[in-house]
Structures are given as structure tokens and as C-alpha cells.
Design an enzyme around this catalytic site. Sequence first.
Site, short mmCIF file in Angstrom:
data_model
loop_
_atom_site.label_atom_id
_atom_site.label_comp_id
_atom_site.label_asym_id
_atom_site.label_seq_id
_atom_site.Cartn_x
_atom_site.Cartn_y
_atom_site.Cartn_z
CG ASP A 46 60.84 43.48 60.73
OD1 ASP A 46 60.01 43.33 59.83
OD2 ASP A 46 60.55 43.47 61.95
C1 GLC Z 1 61.85 40.96 65.26
C2 GLC Z 1 60.44 41.21 64.80
C3 GLC Z 1 59.97 40.18 63.81
C4 GLC Z 1 60.98 40.00 62.74
C5 GLC Z 1 62.35 39.69 63.29
C6 GLC Z 1 63.41 39.60 62.24
O1 GLC Z 1 61.87 39.87 66.12
O2 GLC Z 1 59.54 41.25 65.87
O3 GLC Z 1 58.74 40.57 63.26
O4 GLC Z 1 60.53 38.97 61.92
O5 GLC Z 1 62.72 40.71 64.19
O6 GLC Z 1 63.70 40.83 61.69
C1 GLC Z 2 64.81 46.56 64.13
C2 GLC Z 2 65.25 45.20 64.60
C3 GLC Z 2 64.33 44.12 64.16
C4 GLC Z 2 62.93 44.51 64.48
C5 GLC Z 2 62.57 45.87 63.95
C6 GLC Z 2 61.19 46.26 64.37
O1 GLC Z 2 65.00 46.66 62.77
O2 GLC Z 2 66.55 44.90 64.20
O3 GLC Z 2 64.68 42.91 64.79
O4 GLC Z 2 62.06 43.56 63.93
O5 GLC Z 2 63.47 46.81 64.39
O6 GLC Z 2 60.78 47.47 63.89
#
Ligand code: GLC
Ligand code: GLC
Length: 811
Positions: A485
Site C-alpha cells: 500500500d
Molecule cells: C496492510 C494492508 C494490506 C497491505 C499491507 C502492505 O496490512 O491491510 O492490504 O497489503 O498493509 O502494505
Molecule cells: C498505511 C500502512 C499500511 C496500510 C495502509 C492502509 O499506509 O502503512 O500497512 O495498508 O495504511 O490504508
Amino acid sequence: MMKTYGHFDDANREYVITDPKTPFPWINYLGNEEFFGLISNTAGGYCFYKDAKFRRLTRYRYNNVPMDTGGRYYYIKDGDTVWNPGWKPTQTDLDFYECRHGLSYSKFIGEKDGVRSELTCFVPKGTNAEVHKLTLENISNVRKKLKLFSFAEWCLWNGMSDMENFQRNLSVGEVEIEDSVIYHKTEYKERRDHYAFFSVNAPIDGFDTDRENFIGLYNGFEKPVAVAEGSPRNSVAHGWSPIASHYIEVDLEPGEKRELVFVLGYIENEKEEKWESKGVINKTKAKAMIAQFDTSEKVDAALLALSKDWEKLLSVYQVSTGDEKLDRMVNIWNPYQCMVTFNMSRSASFFESGIGRGMGFRDSNQDLIGFVHQAPERAKQRILDIAATQFEDGSAYHQYQPLTKRGNADIGGDFNDDPLWLILSVSAYIKETGDWSILDEIVPYDNDESKATDLFGHLTRSFTFTTKNLGPHGLPLIGRADWNDCLNLNCFSDDPNESFQTTGNQMGRTAESLMIAGQFVLYGREYVELCKRRGIKTADSEGHIDAMIDAVKKDGWDGEWFLRAYDYYGKKVGSKENDEAQIFIESQGFCTMAEIGKEEGLCQKALDSVEERLACEHGIVLNNPAFTKYVIEYGEISTYPPGYKENAGIFCHNNPWIIIGETKLGNGDRAVDYWKRIAPAYREEQSELHKMEPYVYSQMIAGKDAFKPGEAKNSWLTGTAAWNWAAISQDILGIKPGYDGLMIDPCISKDWKAYAITRKFRSATYRISIRNPDGVCKGVKSMTVNGQPVDGNIVAAVEPGSSVDVLVTLG
Ligand code: GLC
Ligand code: GLC
């Protein structure tokens, strides 16, 4: 020697916390259907019906001081001493304290000055309520005159507006009190057809429903004035902050015991049946629910039914290896966490507020692989719900709200990995169940019934979404981000008031993802397999997959590892040419799971680079070297301090991709070793450092570049649960559900001599015994099924109801 805070009780399937001052609240979840509670080791937390944002019954204040303040509290006043069974909020020193977190229940045992209390909390099956059974026992030899006060604070339903709209909320609160039941009916008069109640199965000697009256304006939960003075106010809330507190005088002779049952419940009424008389709510359903639990016997029976359910769920996969840590992860805690993540997605934990994120498209699809064997029917429904939020071009809303099952327009789509996860979940479902009919279910797009195809059509669009969205190197366009993300290659954010992930999207058509490339090859092959079995021509699809493999080999290989991406300007991301973040985990995981370039040795090289650059004693970090400055064209990833979260943290979710990659190459020793570094039961002795619950995975453990390597955060709701389940149960222990039967394909440590697994699969029982006389990591030398030698390593699915003995010899 570091300090621990409790121990596993495997026979009872409990984690027993013996010191209330855990390094962070260690929580548990109550409820598995529609009503849920989060409960900490000091009884803190809250509960809600279906949706932690829109139907929250009790109030919770996050990141509070002191930590974890607010919950379901029972105050016991014995003379001048006031204490709680779970130690908080009074924090009165107890003579004995134990919190037993079990499967969907938590038990608090407290003793003080010759009084023993036992509080058991759970959500009975088919019930929209928390039931609290409280036992008070006089274990002294003098008579005890105790004063008991219960306590719950009502949330005004909407978890978000409850915390911000005070100009309205402080005027609207309404309650009713009848017999021993306190009803919370705020906003029931107008649009809400639901109310909550808190009952006890005994006459009460007083009550309070107004917070200021009960607690006092200048006191905290640790010293409510009514409790301190030993007398309830019998207050009736009119606006301000409604609460529910029962007051009961409990006289106990030496050896005497009193049991009370409290029910904290949720009721919905039909519009025409809302009222009993003007302004008086219809309590028929509440009374019926209360009657179901009005004796200890009924409560005990409901608790037993719950434990029978768990017994059954867990019996689907039971292993015996002789390593108690491995066995407890596989037999109890990992499947348990998978159920919780399936229920909650990423919505409500002590790190997720329950008001922000709904269900994630990618998250829920991945969670399914950890859950499908436990409750296939629910998994099927979940797949259909998720697929219905897909757009017609195959892309998807990134999130949807569980209550409405509608896509969340605030976040939108354009996370280009999303569509492919649907192929993973659907194929996992069919492999587990053999139920091909799911592909024929008619499922809308964007929840619009006028736009619908069969589910198989959804998979086709997932597949073609990638083929239609390729960049300059023939690799998949990343969109706002892929699984990571925070790798925001099209979002150039320089305004602190905007989101890194959803604002400023350049809609560029250059930034490409090697992770999606690997994902496309892996799940694309799965799609091709489904096509073949449906008699659909696959030449075109296979052509796309081959082209992707070529593109990865040509423009996705950096010499010693796979690149991570190309950025908006077409520059390499995750290359030795970069100053920072030269190597990333995700593309190594997905390209090796997809076995891209395996023959040429690319996979082995990539995994060796992972070991050299990314692995450390606490797990495998996400990237290396960590970012030390903000790179606007990379986005949020470069904002985290080195070693945390997506910037070189150990993001436990993606460690299993490497573990599975290792098993593809037969490197069992490394696979098992990596798994043990992050599996919580193995980290229990380091609890002081690890900080999070030793019975569930955390999303993240601080990496080697962090200030405090080894410290975990974000426990419970993480794809880590499902992926580690897949890695340990299928790829290491080697029991892989397939379309035609169970494939037995272990990849273990050389020094494992033998182990046994009972696997229930499509209503038959497989007793599998695996021996490793030659000390190998991988390779089935011979196999017998019910004593008969068979070729290969697939045990064909047998008649439902039958059982099979499988003897496997590795070599
Ligand atoms: C969080 C989110 C997931 C994403 C991950 C890596 O766990 O829930 O959707 O893939 O972060 O950013
Ligand atoms: C933040 C976190 C990530 C998560 C995201 C969700 O970027 O670091 O892990 O998936 O928020 O919106």
C-alpha cells in the site's frame, strides 16, 4: 533471561496470562457470527453488532492514558477495598490474578482478601450479546458483605460521530430501566430500529445510568464516586453520557458462592413493532434473549456448545510433530487467528479503530486461504460478496463496508493487484470443497444487478484486467499501489493534509510492478487450469503468461534478484543501481512462488540474495537498505523511519512468500527456520521485547535497521495469519488440497524424523503418517493408501464419511 507474562495451556487451548501488566494489552475476540467483542487481559475493550463503525454498543477511547481504559468492569467493594476481577481499572493489587484467553471466550480470575471472583465472557452461538458469568466465592472464614457494581458505557452507535459530534450527542442520550435491565435507546425514536440492553439475572439494589452521577466529573474509571461511597445514585440519564451499572449487595458465608449472569445485548425490531406504548420500547425480544441465559446451567451449556464447535473446526487439521510450539501454532492458534481475521478483515483491533477501514478486497481474498477449510459455506458467501464489488473492467473497489456490502467510494480503486487475488480465493475454495458450482453463480458488478455475469466471468475479467494494463516493458501497471500500500508510484504527495495512497494520482501508464508480474503468472496459471477443466480454450491466456515470464526475465531481473518495479519516470526500483532500497521482498516472493526462471537458477539466486540482504534473526525485512529520506515518486514507503512498517520492517505477511518460494526449491531447512523466526509461539520467551501477544502473529516486527529490532506491532488483523497457515500446513507440512484430491508434498527440515497429520477433507478423514528415514527435505519416495502402494503423491478424494490411512516415505 527475559520476563514472560504467562504460558500456554494446550490441553485447554488457552493462553494463561499471570501478570496483568503485559507489555501491551493482550487481547482476545468474542463472537464468530454477527456480534463481536474485543477484550483485553484486563477486560478492556468494546463490542459491536456486525460493523464496528455503525453499530457500536460500548464506547472505547483509543490510545488512551492510561493505556486500555474502558471496558466491561465489575467493581467489588469489600469494606474499604475496591477491586476488579481483571485488576483494572482500580489496579488494586490482587492476591491472585489470571486471565485465560481461550477460543472465543476469556476468563478472569481474581482473588483478594479471601474473596475469589471468576468472570467468564463470551458471545453464545446465534446470539447478539456478550454474556458475562460472574462467580463470587467467599474463600475466607469470615462472613463477607460485598457490594458489587457492574459497569458498561454506551457508545452512541456510530463510532465515528460518537467521538466528534458532541454538540448533538451530549443532548440525545436516552435510557429505560425496568426490573434488573437497563435499556439504551438513544435515537430509537427516529431512524434506529435497534436498541441495546444490559441485564443481570437477579434483583438489583440500585443502579446508575448517568456517567457523571456514577463516576463523578473529576474521577476516572479507577474510582467512581458511587463505588467509593458504596451507594448507587439511581440516576436516569437524560443526554450527556449514558452508562449502565447495576448495584447488588452480596452477602457470603464462609465457603459460600454466588453466581450472576449479565447479558449485554443488541435487539432489532420491525418498524411496526418498535413500541410497547408511547415512548416505551418493545422489550419482547430482549426478554426472550435474557431468558435464554437466566441460569448458570444455561450459560455453561452455551459455553460448552461453543467449545464443541471449536473442537470440530480445529479437527479439520491436527498435526503431531513432537515440537510443542509447532503443534500449538498449527492445531490451535494459527487457525484461531485465521477465523478472527476472516471475521474482522482489518477493521477492529487495538491498532485498527473499527471506524476507518471496512473489508479490504485483497485482504479478504487472502484471508480466505486461511479459513476456507474451517467453514467453506461462509467462505463461499464471502467470495460472492467480494466479487460483487468488482467493476466491469475487472478492477475493484479497494474496500467495502460489511454492513452494506457496498464498495467504499472514498477510497475507490486502482490498486492493480486487487483483481488477481480473487483467482486465488476462488481456486482455493474449489480445491478445498470440490464445489465447482460456485463458478456458475450469477454475481453483479459494482453491486448493480443489471450488470452481472457468472463468477467465472469475474475471474476472466480479473485476468484480462492485467493483460489490458501493461506498461512499457510489458509488465503490469501498478496503479496507486500493489500489495504494498505504501509503494505509491503514481501519487506524488507534497501536501501534509492528503493521503499518500489516494490523492494526487497521476494516472501514469509507466509505473510497473514485478510483484504483480509474479502474481499474474502464479494465479494466471490457476485461471488457465480452471479454463481447461471447463473446456475453454487457453492458448491466448497461456500466451499472455509466457509473455509475462519473458518480460520478467528480460526487464525484471537485476542480476542477483528480481527488480521491484519501474517508477513513473521509467526508472528501476529495487535495483543495485539505487542508493537505497536496492532489493525488496515482494517480487522475490512472488516470482519464486511462480518459479520464473527457476531452470536458469534465477529463483535460487534471488532467494540467496534475500538471505544475505533481507533476513535477520527476527524475520525477513521488506527492503534493504532502508529509506532514510522521502522520495516523492515512491510515496509513503519512504516516510516510515528505517526498520518500521513498509520501510524495512519485518512485514510478517510477506515472509511466507519467501518461505513458500524456498519450498519450491526444496530448501526445507531454510523454510522452517524462517517460519520459526516469526511464529509467535517461538517468540514467547522474548515477550518483553516482542511486546505483542505470543499466541497470534503481528503484522510487523521492527527490522534490523530499527531503533528496537524485534519489537512487534499491529497484532491480530493481518494477512500474516492466512499466509503462514498456507506456508506451514501446505508447503512445509505438505498437505495440499487439489482439484482431484490431497497432494502430499512436504518440504521440511532434514532432521525431522516423522510426523502425523489428521486432515478432514471433503467430509472424509485422512490419517497421514510421514516418515523421513533418509533425512531429506523434500521428495515423496513411496506412498501407500490403506496399505496399497500408489504411484505419485496424490491421494484421490474418497467417499464422504470414509477414512483413509496414508503412509508416506520421503527420500
Ligand atoms: C496492510 C494492508 C494490506 C497491505 C499491507 C502492505 O496490512 O491491510 O492490504 O497489503 O498493509 O502494505
Ligand atoms: C498505511 C500502512 C499500511 C496500510 C495502509 C492502509 O499506509 O502503512 O500497512 O495498508 O495504511 O490504508
